[in-house]
Write a protein that holds these residues in place. Sequence first.
Motif, PDB file in Angstrom:
ATOM      1  N   SER A   1       0.632  -1.169  -0.072  1.00 36.50           N
ATOM      2  CA  SER A   1       0.090   0.005  -0.023  1.00 36.50           C
ATOM      3  C   SER A   1       0.919   1.386   0.009  1.00 36.50           C
ATOM      4  CB  SER A   1      -0.901   0.081   1.154  1.00 36.50           C
ATOM      5  OG  SER A   1      -2.024  -1.005   1.038  1.00 36.50           O
ATOM      6  N   ILE A   2       2.241   0.940   0.473  1.00 34.36           N
ATOM      7  CA  ILE A   2       3.005   2.181   0.316  1.00 34.36           C
ATOM      8  C   ILE A   2       4.181   2.126  -0.886  1.00 34.36           C
ATOM      9  CG2 ILE A   2       2.342   2.983   2.770  1.00 34.36           C
ATOM     10  CD1 ILE A   2       5.227   1.809   3.590  1.00 34.36           C
ATOM     11  N   GLY A   3       3.921   1.047  -1.607  1.00 32.52           N
ATOM     12  CA  GLY A   3       4.934   1.006  -2.457  1.00 32.52           C
ATOM     13  C   GLY A   3       6.137   0.216  -2.311  1.00 32.52           C
ATOM     14  N   GLN A   4       5.869  -0.680  -1.239  1.00 29.69           N
ATOM     15  CA  GLN A   4       7.176  -1.430  -0.791  1.00 29.69           C
ATOM     16  C   GLN A   4       6.813  -2.839  -1.174  1.00 29.69           C
ATOM     17  OE1 GLN A   4       9.835   1.639   0.830  1.00 29.69           O
ATOM     18  NE2 GLN A   4      10.012  -0.799   0.435  1.00 29.69           N
ATOM     19  N   GLY A   5       7.262  -3.944  -0.296  1.00 28.62           N
ATOM     20  CA  GLY A   5       7.076  -5.314  -0.553  1.00 28.62           C
ATOM     21  C   GLY A   5       7.413  -5.871  -1.951  1.00 28.62           C
ATOM     22  N   ASP A   6       6.781  -6.385  -2.389  1.00 24.73           N
ATOM     23  CA  ASP A   6       6.773  -7.359  -3.848  1.00 24.73           C
ATOM     24  C   ASP A   6       6.423  -6.471  -4.805  1.00 24.73           C
ATOM     25  OD1 ASP A   6       8.252  -9.419  -2.531  1.00 24.73           O
ATOM     26  OD2 ASP A   6       6.421 -10.570  -2.363  1.00 24.73           O
ATOM     27  N   LEU A   7       5.843  -5.519  -4.918  1.00 26.19           N
ATOM     28  CA  LEU A   7       5.404  -4.488  -5.816  1.00 26.19           C
ATOM     29  C   LEU A   7       6.594  -4.098  -6.672  1.00 26.19           C
ATOM     30  CD1 LEU A   7       3.071  -3.379  -7.368  1.00 26.19           C
ATOM     31  CD2 LEU A   7       3.127  -1.346  -5.874  1.00 26.19           C
ATOM     32  N   MET A   8       6.738  -4.231  -7.877  1.00 18.60           N
ATOM     33  CA  MET A   8       7.729  -3.827  -8.826  1.00 18.60           C
ATOM     34  C   MET A   8       7.116  -3.126 -10.166  1.00 18.60           C
ATOM     35  SD  MET A   8      10.198  -4.682  -6.880  1.00 18.60           S
ATOM     36  CE  MET A   8      11.956  -4.611  -7.983  1.00 18.60           C
ATOM     37  N   VAL A   9       7.697  -1.921 -10.329  1.00 24.87           N
ATOM     38  CA  VAL A   9       7.218  -1.315 -11.459  1.00 24.87           C
ATOM     39  C   VAL A   9       8.364  -0.553 -12.141  1.00 24.87           C
ATOM     40  CG1 VAL A   9       5.075  -0.677 -10.434  1.00 24.87           C
ATOM     41  CG2 VAL A   9       6.614   1.130 -10.446  1.00 24.87           C
TER      42      VAL A   9
ATOM     43  N   LYS B   1       4.738  14.430  -6.153  1.00 23.97           N
ATOM     44  CA  LYS B   1       4.671  13.339  -5.128  1.00 23.97           C
ATOM     45  C   LYS B   1       5.970  13.002  -5.067  1.00 23.97           C
ATOM     46  CE  LYS B   1       2.947  11.051  -1.828  1.00 23.97           C
ATOM     47  NZ  LYS B   1       4.396  11.185  -1.165  1.00 23.97           N
ATOM     48  N   THR B   2       6.656  12.687  -3.715  1.00 21.82           N
ATOM     49  CA  THR B   2       7.905  12.177  -3.529  1.00 21.82           C
ATOM     50  C   THR B   2       7.619  10.737  -3.106  1.00 21.82           C
ATOM     51  OG1 THR B   2       7.911  12.972  -1.234  1.00 21.82           O
ATOM     52  CG2 THR B   2       8.947  14.459  -2.991  1.00 21.82           C
ATOM     53  N   GLY B   3       8.872   9.925  -2.995  1.00 16.72           N
ATOM     54  CA  GLY B   3       8.945   8.678  -2.711  1.00 16.72           C
ATOM     55  C   GLY B   3      10.191   8.291  -2.338  1.00 16.72           C
ATOM     56  N   SER B   4      10.293   7.427  -1.269  1.00 16.29           N
ATOM     57  CA  SER B   4      11.403   6.492  -0.793  1.00 16.29           C
ATOM     58  C   SER B   4      11.188   4.912  -0.859  1.00 16.29           C
ATOM     59  CB  SER B   4      12.130   7.192   0.623  1.00 16.29           C
ATOM     60  OG  SER B   4      12.496   8.574   0.063  1.00 16.29           O
ATOM     61  N   ALA B   5      11.987   4.406  -1.340  1.00 12.63           N
ATOM     62  CA  ALA B   5      11.886   2.823  -1.112  1.00 12.63           C
ATOM     63  C   ALA B   5      12.993   2.147  -0.693  1.00 12.63           C
ATOM     64  CB  ALA B   5      11.649   2.119  -2.455  1.00 12.63           C
ATOM     65  N   GLN B   6      12.735   1.423   0.521  1.00 10.13           N
ATOM     66  CA  GLN B   6      13.926   0.773   1.144  1.00 10.13           C
ATOM     67  C   GLN B   6      14.229  -0.577   0.301  1.00 10.13           C
ATOM     68  OE1 GLN B   6      11.643   2.378   3.197  1.00 10.13           O
ATOM     69  NE2 GLN B   6      13.585   3.919   3.229  1.00 10.13           N
ATOM     70  N   VAL B   7      15.476  -0.852  -0.068  1.00  8.60           N
ATOM     71  CA  VAL B   7      15.721  -2.063  -0.708  1.00  8.60           C
ATOM     72  C   VAL B   7      16.983  -2.719  -0.109  1.00  8.60           C
ATOM     73  CG1 VAL B   7      14.791  -1.089  -2.930  1.00  8.60           C
ATOM     74  CG2 VAL B   7      17.175  -0.713  -2.493  1.00  8.60           C
ATOM     75  N   GLN B   8      17.217  -3.906  -0.437  1.00  5.90           N
ATOM     76  CA  GLN B   8      18.321  -4.632   0.013  1.00  5.90           C
ATOM     77  C   GLN B   8      18.200  -4.847   1.562  1.00  5.90           C
ATOM     78  OE1 GLN B   8      22.147  -3.963  -1.758  1.00  5.90           O
ATOM     79  NE2 GLN B   8      21.281  -3.746  -3.930  1.00  5.90           N
ATOM     80  N   ASN B   9      17.183  -5.458   2.171  1.00  7.35           N
ATOM     81  CA  ASN B   9      17.033  -5.593   3.447  1.00  7.35           C
ATOM     82  C   ASN B   9      17.058  -4.237   4.167  1.00  7.35           C
ATOM     83  OD1 ASN B   9      16.489  -8.413   3.214  1.00  7.35           O
ATOM     84  ND2 ASN B   9      18.433  -8.647   3.183  1.00  7.35           N
ATOM     85  N   ASN B  10      16.558  -3.212   3.552  1.00  7.37           N
ATOM     86  CA  ASN B  10      16.505  -1.902   4.387  1.00  7.37           C
ATOM     87  C   ASN B  10      17.915  -1.080   4.404  1.00  7.37           C
ATOM     88  OD1 ASN B  10      13.601  -1.849   4.477  1.00  7.37           O
ATOM     89  ND2 ASN B  10      13.684  -2.752   6.534  1.00  7.37           N
ATOM     90  N   THR B  11      18.900  -1.672   3.770  1.00  7.02           N
ATOM     91  CA  THR B  11      20.370  -1.107   3.762  1.00  7.02           C
ATOM     92  C   THR B  11      20.538  -0.102   2.701  1.00  7.02           C
ATOM     93  OG1 THR B  11      20.980  -2.824   2.142  1.00  7.02           O
ATOM     94  CG2 THR B  11      21.309  -3.482   4.454  1.00  7.02           C
ATOM     95  N   LYS B  12      19.697   0.135   1.646  1.00  4.02           N
ATOM     96  CA  LYS B  12      19.585   1.016   0.837  1.00  4.02           C
ATOM     97  C   LYS B  12      18.396   1.538   0.464  1.00  4.02           C
ATOM     98  CE  LYS B  12      23.907  -0.564  -1.500  1.00  4.02           C
ATOM     99  NZ  LYS B  12      24.545  -1.069  -3.001  1.00  4.02           N
ATOM    100  N   THR B  13      18.526   3.010   0.088  1.00 10.88           N
ATOM    101  CA  THR B  13      17.058   3.618  -0.347  1.00 10.88           C
ATOM    102  C   THR B  13      17.090   4.396  -1.593  1.00 10.88           C
ATOM    103  OG1 THR B  13      16.483   4.240   2.113  1.00 10.88           O
ATOM    104  CG2 THR B  13      15.503   5.569   0.616  1.00 10.88           C
TER     105      THR B  13
END
Length: 615
Positions: A456-464, A537-549
């Motif tokens: 719902s906040i653009g994290q998890g398995d959702l990929m675009v 609209k801005t956005g930040s997505a945590q990736v690689q087990n939250n080690t990078k944004t």
Amino acid sequence: MDDLRIEEIIDGGTSNGSFLELLVQGRVFRILYIAFISIALLFAGRVFFLGQYSRDFYAMRALANVDHGVPLPAGRGIVFDRYGIPIAQNQPIFSVSVRIPEFLAHRDEIESFLGESIGVTKQEIETKLSGLDLEKDETMLVARDLDPEELLKLKTRNLPGIEIHDDFRRYYPTGELLAQALGYADFEGNGRTGLELYYDAALKGTDGMMLTEKNSKGETLTDMEVRKPIPGKSLTTTIDLEFQKYFVERLAQGLAALGRKSGAGLAIDPRTGEILAVVSLPSFDSNLFTKKGSPDDRAKKAELLVSSEKPLFNRAIAGIYNPGSTIKPLHALAGLSEGVITTETKIFSPGYIDIPNPYFPDKPSRFVDWRPQGWVDVHSALAKSSNVYFYEVGGGYQDMKGLGIERLNIWWQKFGFGKPTGIDYPGEGEGFLPDPEEKEARTGIPWRIGDTYNVSIGQGDLMVSPLQLLTQIDAIANGGKLMRPHLNKEEVPIITADYSDLKQNIEEVRLGMRDTVTETYGTAYLLHTLPFPVAAKTGSAQVQNNTKTNAFFVGFAPYAPLEGTLGNDPKIAIIVLVEDAKEGSLNVVPIANDLFYWYYVHRLANGQAQSATDK
């Protein structure tokens, strides 16, 4: 047997009755007549076929028996930006070919000479020869782009069948600026990636042929052009080269300030789907792949192919990412349209949301906001980018029944996620839309409410892909029309889906994106000083087990209420992505600010930003 006398022949042999005279049947004549007619028809048909359909081929073969065929290469079509500036063109070069009959007659001698003079190996010649149709092909291209020293070596020895002729190679005057968008045509003149590959059939011309009559000494007597070369068709793109150059430079500057190298960006006209700029960093010089090159050039090519930074990869179109909060405008629209929320709905965000843990009641599952937001409605939730608000809109909480993963999936698909956009570009990323059945089949773990919160906040398995994400923003900008993005300026704008009936709810989402810029609490407040109204609209997505944004920005301008006619106001929408940003969206907003300002000053203020809808 008694001798037959002449008088017996004359009188029919009736004198002694030794011969019996028989009448020939009429069917024998009919059979002979039919056979004769059939043979005549077959012969006439073959003559007609050879004269009508194979005339040119056999005429060329007959001429080739006495003359030397020299190919006349056709140049690839020129590629232009939207204002007619060449961004891919041709450079004249020299190439060497061999005539097949002479080559086969003197193969060892010719192969040795070519190896000594220009470094063409026997294996390379064998590979080229195996790809020919020896019944039709009269010459074989051996090498292209000869340097002066190689030319001199070839001319020092007059071997039969070796021909030096004019040729072309692809040249990209923009260097690295448009490498991923244009792609490149290889050393043989074939489109390999990008637009060069997608439009290869149209850009590639048809070679001609010059027949040169020579004497026994190899001296040219006459030249006759028997087939003119037909250059490839030109291509005018939607790219704004000047804006592209600024976009690349500004994004590179922002990356350098962060000590980063990877990022992407796109600019699209929301009214038509025309792509104004496509940026992917790090980049490369397409010219490395169009020429034979020096040993240093070949080493650079090899390095590009194995680089962990993937400079050949078009992040803007082929890359797939978690979208982060830039997906929230779509989820807000879905919530309003499905009746999950209204503009009056307010949700309190203390900075987190706790879900009871039935196994460990004292350890609830906590889903955090990026900061406490207080009471927020749909407008302020977009402006502040409240996670808690969209946790509840997407997954529900207490008395609120959220959209749920099934309806979220429907809305993702409605706005083009999870499938190609149809852009005229090869290899675009399709992304990935998660669902409960897929997750359980893949991991053995059932879908939980926390999974719905994450997507719902653009994290998890959702990929675009960035392209899909900006195409969705375009539809919000223009009032509900999902335009197919394209790079060919001659392409007619195509609406792939029309949600103009959602105009009222779309306008509420647009107001929230406008508040993101105008309200002091908005995450893109820096843009409020621009000389034209922007929604963002801005956005930040945590990736690689939250080690990078990864940091995102999406926005469009100029903003104006939709009112009567849809789609007349916004003329540009942009997306900016910085991989592994240190401070999330704070790093991309200044870049977006400068991009919008440049476009206003150089295009909108002077009325230069014309699209197909203006014509």
